[in-house]
Design a protein around this motif. Structure first.
Motif, mmCIF file in Angstrom:
data_model
loop_
_atom_site.group_PDB
_atom_site.id
_atom_site.type_symbol
_atom_site.label_atom_id
_atom_site.label_comp_id
_atom_site.label_asym_id
_atom_site.label_seq_id
_atom_site.Cartn_x
_atom_site.Cartn_y
_atom_site.Cartn_z
ATOM 1 N N HIS A 35 44.813 -32.119 82.527
ATOM 2 C CA HIS A 35 44.656 -30.998 83.456
ATOM 3 C C HIS A 35 43.191 -30.598 83.445
ATOM 4 O O HIS A 35 42.732 -29.913 82.526
ATOM 5 N N GLY A 36 42.435 -31.076 84.439
ATOM 6 C CA GLY A 36 40.994 -30.837 84.458
ATOM 7 C C GLY A 36 40.338 -31.474 83.240
ATOM 8 O O GLY A 36 40.553 -32.656 82.960
ATOM 9 N N LYS A 81 49.171 -24.982 81.494
ATOM 10 C CA LYS A 81 48.347 -25.000 82.706
ATOM 11 C C LYS A 81 48.022 -23.580 83.156
ATOM 12 O O LYS A 81 46.868 -23.283 83.503
ATOM 13 N N ALA A 82 49.015 -22.701 83.147
ATOM 14 C CA ALA A 82 48.782 -21.299 83.539
ATOM 15 C C ALA A 82 47.821 -20.627 82.570
ATOM 16 O O ALA A 82 46.938 -19.866 82.983
ATOM 17 N N TRP A 83 47.941 -20.914 81.275
ATOM 18 C CA TRP A 83 47.070 -20.335 80.254
ATOM 19 C C TRP A 83 45.623 -20.790 80.466
ATOM 20 O O TRP A 83 44.692 -20.001 80.409
ATOM 21 N N ILE A 84 45.450 -22.083 80.747
ATOM 22 C CA ILE A 84 44.105 -22.623 80.997
ATOM 23 C C ILE A 84 43.493 -21.943 82.220
ATOM 24 O O ILE A 84 42.342 -21.505 82.181
ATOM 25 N N GLU A 85 44.245 -21.859 83.309
ATOM 26 C CA GLU A 85 43.731 -21.246 84.542
ATOM 27 C C GLU A 85 43.371 -19.788 84.336
ATOM 28 O O GLU A 85 42.382 -19.306 84.903
ATOM 29 N N ALA A 86 44.126 -19.076 83.515
ATOM 30 C CA ALA A 86 43.863 -17.652 83.277
ATOM 31 C C ALA A 86 42.686 -17.414 82.340
ATOM 32 O O ALA A 86 42.043 -16.367 82.397
#
Length: 78
Positions: free
Chosen positions: A12-13, A71-76
């Motif tokens: 993820h990225g 993924k949500a944790w990384i984006e936040a």
């Protein structure tokens, strides 16, 4: 990692999410390790262990929840 524990790695990225559910009784405990590789300009990598993501009836559900949560944790946070 314990012997016999299956993992699912997802990119993820700049991050690798390593979902590692563990069976506890009749349920699967969802948790994962998130690693960011060092950058080309010398910035060091990072590793985070995210646990207590939930308990699920199937291993696949535990894998999926850890990946979506990570993924949500990384984006936040990044």
């Amino acid at each position: 990692m314990r012997e016999g524990v299956e993992t699912m790695k997802v990119e993820h990225g700049d991050w690798t999410i390593d979902s590692r559910p563990q069976q506890m009784g009749h349920h699967w405990h969802s948790w994962c390790e998130i690693e960011r590789r060092p950058t080309d300009d010398g910035v060091g990598g990072e590793i985070f262990h995210l646990s207590d993501i939930g308990h699920f009836d199937t291993q696949q559900a535990a894998y999926a929840r850890a990946v979506s949560w990570a993924k949500a944790w990384i984006e936040a946070n990044f």
